[in-house]
Scaffold this motif. Structure first.
Motif, PDB file in Angstrom:
ATOM      1  N   GLN A  24       0.840  -1.198   0.000  1.00  0.00           N
ATOM      2  CA  GLN A  24       0.000   0.000   0.000  1.00  0.00           C
ATOM      3  C   GLN A  24       0.875   1.247   0.000  1.00  0.00           C
ATOM      4  N   MET A  25       1.962   1.225   0.767  1.00  0.00           N
ATOM      5  CA  MET A  25       2.892   2.350   0.760  1.00  0.00           C
ATOM      6  C   MET A  25       3.505   2.530  -0.630  1.00  0.00           C
ATOM      7  N   LEU A  26       3.823   1.419  -1.281  1.00  0.00           N
ATOM      8  CA  LEU A  26       4.408   1.495  -2.623  1.00  0.00           C
ATOM      9  C   LEU A  26       3.412   2.091  -3.613  1.00  0.00           C
ATOM     10  N   ALA A  27       2.151   1.694  -3.504  1.00  0.00           N
ATOM     11  CA  ALA A  27       1.126   2.262  -4.389  1.00  0.00           C
ATOM     12  C   ALA A  27       0.988   3.767  -4.169  1.00  0.00           C
ATOM     13  N   LEU A  28       1.056   4.182  -2.903  1.00  0.00           N
ATOM     14  CA  LEU A  28       1.011   5.614  -2.593  1.00  0.00           C
ATOM     15  C   LEU A  28       2.235   6.332  -3.156  1.00  0.00           C
ATOM     16  N   GLY A  29       3.414   5.725  -2.944  1.00  0.00           N
ATOM     17  CA  GLY A  29       4.643   6.334  -3.442  1.00  0.00           C
ATOM     18  C   GLY A  29       4.652   6.468  -4.951  1.00  0.00           C
ATOM     19  N   ARG A  30       4.180   5.433  -5.623  1.00  0.00           N
ATOM     20  CA  ARG A  30       4.125   5.455  -7.094  1.00  0.00           C
ATOM     21  C   ARG A  30       3.231   6.593  -7.582  1.00  0.00           C
TER      22      ARG A  30
ATOM     23  N   MET B 105      -2.752   5.757   7.312  1.00  0.00           N
ATOM     24  CA  MET B 105      -3.579   6.954   7.455  1.00  0.00           C
ATOM     25  C   MET B 105      -2.728   8.175   7.800  1.00  0.00           C
ATOM     26  N   ASP B 106      -1.708   7.983   8.603  1.00  0.00           N
ATOM     27  CA  ASP B 106      -0.795   9.088   8.921  1.00  0.00           C
ATOM     28  C   ASP B 106      -0.071   9.576   7.661  1.00  0.00           C
ATOM     29  N   ILE B 107       0.306   8.643   6.798  1.00  0.00           N
ATOM     30  CA  ILE B 107       0.969   9.008   5.541  1.00  0.00           C
ATOM     31  C   ILE B 107       0.005   9.799   4.647  1.00  0.00           C
TER      32      ILE B 107
END
Length: 236
Positions: A143-149, A176-178
């Protein structure tokens, strides 16, 4: 100032009436959450905005841009990026390769690298996994990678579909914090989320959808205290 506006939208899948006279607004700088049970029309709303579905009637606008007349890749080019449910990372590509793909419409390679560096700074776990294949990451890391992308694409508006799905509570809080930090850096966010408690904590406003209709709307803090929302989505 760019505001996302849906007015009197009707959407059908064959004979299924998915969205019924739907009107919502997401103002620049906000986090707005769409709440509702499965089949309420939340994902259909995001698909409509990003051009993956076409309305039978009604209008979808981003500022002065009529999104109903744009192709999906033109909508991405306008700065509206959609992270679908299930992350959809490229499993055989490395974390870094996944991030760089987010900038496929960005001509400036230096800018792509700067945005990738920002994603690593925001999510140090990705930096630790930089050379790992996307498919080997945990659900939270994906999920973090999808956000970063998406961040590498330089979004003005992020459409997020169920970012907490399948994640442990501690990881949900991190995600959620990200999302809140990304918003504070200037990105407007429309968040579809079944975890109503987590969504209402970070949202400015929210809409409740039932059978493709808006049945409630208002400031997130007010909806979180509404007995009907508590009973239906938050538990006792």
């Amino acid at each position: 100032m760019s505001t996302l506006t849906l007015e009197n939208v009707e959407l059908y899948y064959n004979r299924v009436h998915a969205l019924r006279n739907l009107s919502i607004e997401v103002r620049e700088g906000e986090i707005v959450s769409l709440l509702g049970n499965n089949g309420a029309g939340k994902t259909s709303t995001l698909s409509l905005i990003s051009g993956l579905e076409k309305a039978k009637s009604g209008t979808v606008r981003w500022g002065d841009l009529d999104l109903t007349k744009q192709r999906p890749w033109d909508i991405v080019g306008a700065g509206l990026l959609h992270i679908p449910e299930g992350r959809r990372v490229f499993s055989t590509m490395t974390v870094h390769e996944n991030l760089l793909l987010g900038g496929y419409l960005v001509k400036d390679q230096k800018l792509i690298q700067e945005r990738a560096d920002y994603a690593y700074e925001l999510m140090p776990r990705l930096a630790e996994r930089r050379d790992q294949q996307g498919g080997t990451l945990s659900g939270g890391e994906q999920q973090m990678l999808a956000l970063g992308r998406a961040l590498v694409g330089g979004p003005k508006l992020l459409l997020l579909d169920e970012p907490s799905m399948g994640l442990a509570p501690l990881i949900v809080k991190q995600v959620m914090d990200i999302i809140r930090e990304v918003n504070q850096q200037g990105t407007t966010i429309l968040l579809v989320e079944q975890n109503a408690r987590a969504a209402l904590k970070i949202a400015d406003r929210a809409y409740v959808l039932e059978s493709g209709r808006v049945t409630m709307e208002g400031p997130a803090s007010e909806l979180a205290a509404d007995p009907r929302v508590i009973e239906a989505y938050l538990g006792a």
